[in-house]
Write a protein that holds these residues in place. Structure first.
Motif, short mmCIF file in Angstrom:
data_model
loop_
_atom_site.label_atom_id
_atom_site.label_comp_id
_atom_site.label_asym_id
_atom_site.label_seq_id
_atom_site.Cartn_x
_atom_site.Cartn_y
_atom_site.Cartn_z
N ASP A 224 15.37 60.37 -36.31
CA ASP A 224 15.29 59.46 -37.46
C ASP A 224 14.07 58.54 -37.42
OD1 ASP A 224 17.63 60.38 -38.66
OD2 ASP A 224 18.89 59.01 -37.52
N PHE A 225 13.17 58.75 -36.47
CA PHE A 225 12.03 57.84 -36.30
C PHE A 225 11.15 57.78 -37.55
CE2 PHE A 225 11.57 57.61 -31.37
CZ PHE A 225 12.74 56.87 -31.33
N GLU A 226 10.96 58.91 -38.23
CA GLU A 226 10.11 58.88 -39.42
C GLU A 226 10.70 57.97 -40.49
OE1 GLU A 226 10.84 61.63 -37.77
OE2 GLU A 226 8.85 62.26 -37.07
N ARG A 227 12.00 58.11 -40.73
CA ARG A 227 12.65 57.28 -41.76
C ARG A 227 12.70 55.81 -41.33
NH1 ARG A 227 18.26 59.73 -43.60
NH2 ARG A 227 18.13 57.85 -44.92
N MET A 228 12.66 55.56 -40.03
CA MET A 228 12.65 54.19 -39.53
C MET A 228 11.25 53.58 -39.53
SD MET A 228 15.24 54.49 -36.27
CE MET A 228 14.93 52.77 -35.79
N MET B 192 8.88 54.23 -37.45
CA MET B 192 8.79 53.78 -36.07
C MET B 192 7.37 53.51 -35.60
SD MET B 192 10.47 52.82 -33.45
CE MET B 192 12.15 53.43 -33.58
N GLU B 193 6.42 54.38 -35.97
CA GLU B 193 5.06 54.19 -35.48
C GLU B 193 4.48 52.86 -35.94
OE1 GLU B 193 2.22 57.34 -35.27
OE2 GLU B 193 3.75 58.87 -35.62
N ASP B 194 4.66 52.53 -37.21
CA ASP B 194 4.15 51.25 -37.71
C ASP B 194 4.87 50.07 -37.06
OD1 ASP B 194 2.29 52.43 -39.32
OD2 ASP B 194 3.49 52.31 -41.15
N ARG B 195 6.19 50.21 -36.82
CA ARG B 195 6.94 49.14 -36.15
C ARG B 195 6.35 48.88 -34.76
NH1 ARG B 195 9.82 47.60 -40.70
NH2 ARG B 195 10.98 49.36 -41.53
N LEU B 196 6.06 49.96 -34.04
CA LEU B 196 5.53 49.82 -32.68
C LEU B 196 4.12 49.24 -32.69
CD1 LEU B 196 6.82 53.13 -31.07
CD2 LEU B 196 7.69 50.83 -30.69
N GLU B 197 3.33 49.64 -33.66
CA GLU B 197 1.97 49.10 -33.75
C GLU B 197 2.01 47.59 -33.94
OE1 GLU B 197 -0.82 50.53 -33.20
OE2 GLU B 197 -0.04 52.55 -32.99
N ASN B 198 2.92 47.13 -34.79
CA ASN B 198 3.04 45.69 -35.03
C ASN B 198 3.48 44.96 -33.77
OD1 ASN B 198 2.29 45.87 -37.73
ND2 ASN B 198 4.38 46.19 -38.43
N VAL B 199 4.40 45.57 -33.02
CA VAL B 199 4.85 44.96 -31.76
C VAL B 199 3.70 44.87 -30.77
CG1 VAL B 199 6.32 45.30 -29.73
CG2 VAL B 199 7.26 45.63 -32.02
N ALA B 200 2.92 45.95 -30.69
CA ALA B 200 1.79 45.97 -29.76
C ALA B 200 0.80 44.86 -30.07
CB ALA B 200 1.10 47.33 -29.80
N LYS B 201 0.61 44.58 -31.36
CA LYS B 201 -0.32 43.53 -31.76
C LYS B 201 0.25 42.13 -31.49
CE LYS B 201 -2.39 46.36 -35.41
NZ LYS B 201 -2.50 46.53 -36.89
N GLN B 202 1.55 41.97 -31.75
CA GLN B 202 2.17 40.66 -31.60
C GLN B 202 2.45 40.30 -30.15
OE1 GLN B 202 5.50 39.83 -34.34
NE2 GLN B 202 4.85 41.58 -35.56
#
Length: 279
Positions: A61-65, A67-77
């Motif tokens: 379900d990662f695509e519908r979540m 996930m990649e963009d969520r992780l990128e934001n976490v990496a930046k924050q």
């Protein structure tokens, strides 16, 4: 093996243009007698860096979540919070997810212990042979959605030595040992029952619970609260009685308008991450 993995990670780190490096691998399990697909997201940090570990059930379900963009934001924050995310793609969820050693009244969950054995005996050693994984309990988490959330909670409750944190998103906490009884609408829920009866409570465990206000429409006990929320807050109350008495150890998050779907869980995922990472 570790040397080759180290070189591969070093090349990926040097060539990375974003906060996470993703790959898909397949791992054969003797416990489940099948090959499992894994979706790995490793932060673009030096291979010598020790990583926290987040196992996520229902990796399909990662695509519908998103996930990649969520992780990128976490990496930046939170650039100082490096963790490896491993998504396990599900197969027969009604057999492989559930409560280990405790079938529901329809006999579902018969492979749940085998699935947990795959994680503990095959997946974790495989990951440790390729990455520098933290040995600190609270730095290892397992999460799941719906029936996967039930499975994640059950695994964490049984094996707090492996995972010090569990995350339950819209958990299928209605899972019953006997059919629904109208006169006793809250009876025979497996997780609620064993949380109440466990002698050696895993008090070192950290637990994050979530439900959405539109997870469902059912209200079996007619108290004006949908079952998804009712089951979750009742579990929270039981846990508080068993010693989980602070927000740092037990948290419940309710998503206004949240539905029983990956899109909702994707929106909520950063809330869990912030709590887990202590950011």
């Amino acid at each position: 093996m570790f040397v080759l993995s180290f070189i591969s990670q070093l090349v990926g780190w040097l060539s990375a243009k974003s906060g996470f490096i993703d790959r898909v691998v397949r791992l054969r399990s003797k416990y489940l007698n099948r090959e499992l697909e894994l979706r790995l997201y490793r932060p673009a940090v030096a291979p010598t860096r020790t990583l926290k570990l987040l196992i996520c059930l229902d990796g399909q379900d990662f695509e519908r979540m998103d996930m990649e963009d969520r992780l990128e934001n976490v990496a930046k924050q939170y650039p100082d919070q490096a963790f490896l995310l491993v998504g396990i793609v599900a197969a027969d969820r009604l057999r492989e997810y559930g409560t280990a050693g405790r079938l529901d009244y329809l006999g579902r969950g018969d492979l749940s212990r085998a699935h947990q054995d795959f994680i503990s005996e095959e997946l974790l050693p495989w990951l440790k042979s390729r990455y520098r994984i933290s040995e600190v309990g609270r730095n290892r988490a397992i999460i799941g959605f719906s029936l996967g959330g039930l499975h994640a909670f059950d695994f964490g409750w049984r094996r707090p030595d492996l995972f010090g944190t569990v995350g339950v998103f819209s958990g299928a906490l209605w899972w019953r040992s006997k059919p629904f009884i109208k006169k006793k609408p809250d009876a025979n829920r497996i997780v609620h029952d064993y949380v109440s009866r466990t002698i050696e409570v895993p008090t070192e465990l950290r637990i994050w619970l979530m439900a959405g206000t539109e997870d469902e429409k059912e209200d079996r006990n007619n108290n004006g609260i949908i079952d998804a929320i009712d089951d979750t807050v009742q579990l929270k109350a039981l846990l508080e009685k068993r010693g989980f008495d602070s927000p740092e150890r037990l948290t419940y998050y309710e998503e206004d308008g949240g539905r029983h779907e990956p899109e909702t869980w994707g929106r909520v995922f950063p809330v869990f991450l912030k709590w887990w990472l202590g950011a």
